[in-house]
Design an enzyme around this catalytic site. Sequence first.
Site, mmCIF file in Angstrom:
data_model
loop_
_atom_site.group_PDB
_atom_site.id
_atom_site.type_symbol
_atom_site.label_atom_id
_atom_site.label_comp_id
_atom_site.label_asym_id
_atom_site.label_seq_id
_atom_site.Cartn_x
_atom_site.Cartn_y
_atom_site.Cartn_z
ATOM 1 N N HIS A 138 0.989 -1.196 0.042
ATOM 2 C CA HIS A 138 -0.163 0.034 -0.001
ATOM 3 C C HIS A 138 1.004 1.184 -0.056
ATOM 4 O O HIS A 138 2.010 1.232 0.575
ATOM 5 C CB HIS A 138 -0.828 0.046 1.277
ATOM 6 C CG HIS A 138 -0.037 0.030 2.415
ATOM 7 N ND1 HIS A 138 0.197 1.202 3.144
ATOM 8 C CD2 HIS A 138 0.515 -0.904 3.084
ATOM 9 C CE1 HIS A 138 1.126 0.910 4.117
ATOM 10 N NE2 HIS A 138 1.109 -0.487 4.193
ATOM 11 N N ALA A 186 20.849 -6.156 -8.253
ATOM 12 C CA ALA A 186 20.099 -7.337 -7.980
ATOM 13 C C ALA A 186 20.129 -7.917 -6.375
ATOM 14 O O ALA A 186 21.355 -7.699 -5.852
ATOM 15 C CB ALA A 186 20.375 -8.350 -8.853
#
Length: 216
Positions: A138, A186
């Site tokens: 969210h 990464a």
Amino acid sequence: MSAAPVIVIGAGGHAKVVIELIREGGEYEVVGVLDADPTRREVLGAPVVGDDSALPGLRREGIENAFVALGDNRLRLKVGRRAEAAGFFLVNAVSRRAAVSPTARIGAGVAIMAGAVVNADSWIEDFAVLNTNAGIDHDCVLGEASHVGPGSALAGGVKVGRLAFLGVGTLAIPGVSIGEGSVIGAGACVTRDIPAGVLAYGAPAQVIRPLDGAGR
Ligand code: JB2
């Protein structure tokens, strides 16, 4: 209703994924591809019809929609704004297998790949990419022409600056910010704010060095 024609800009690996997303959606039909290398060929059966100089002519022929499928963030933004200036509507390419909250705000020219999750009140700005199986919780913000790599997981309230790139499998704890144009290597775990214009990686992620004006 028949599918509306769309031009895909870029003929590389990112374009392949995008062409399949557009076909899966069914709303648009890929009628041509533009690439810096205009050699006549096909990308997953879609014909390369020229380079970007063909945009105004295609618009005059009545094609209204385009999608910029270039992985390079700066290039995608530049070419996208050029296509808009030529009068194209920049469509979104959102997988049917992505879960996008109805309260999320999605800009133009956005790619959301299969398995991606966008939770409540998050905001994905123009030309951003949320790659395969990446999740944002969210209240996250993905800035203009940013890219969250495959398998990344951002907790609630994470802000990704415009043009930032998060490599495959990046993790970010709640509320952290990643500055404009920064590159996260990464597998990094971002536990503190990362400033603009730097390369950072590691778990916890550390700033490694500043990037040059081209983001390298
Ligand atoms: O200005 C341009 C331009 N510059 C390079 N306009 C247009 N229309 N095309 C341009 N290109 C073309 O982008 C090149 O000629 C080449 O065909 C294509 C780049 O292909 P490539 O496969 O190298 O990269 P990509 O951008 O499609 O995909 C990258 O980013 C993705 C997100 C790769 O790293 C992928 O693995 C990654 N998934």
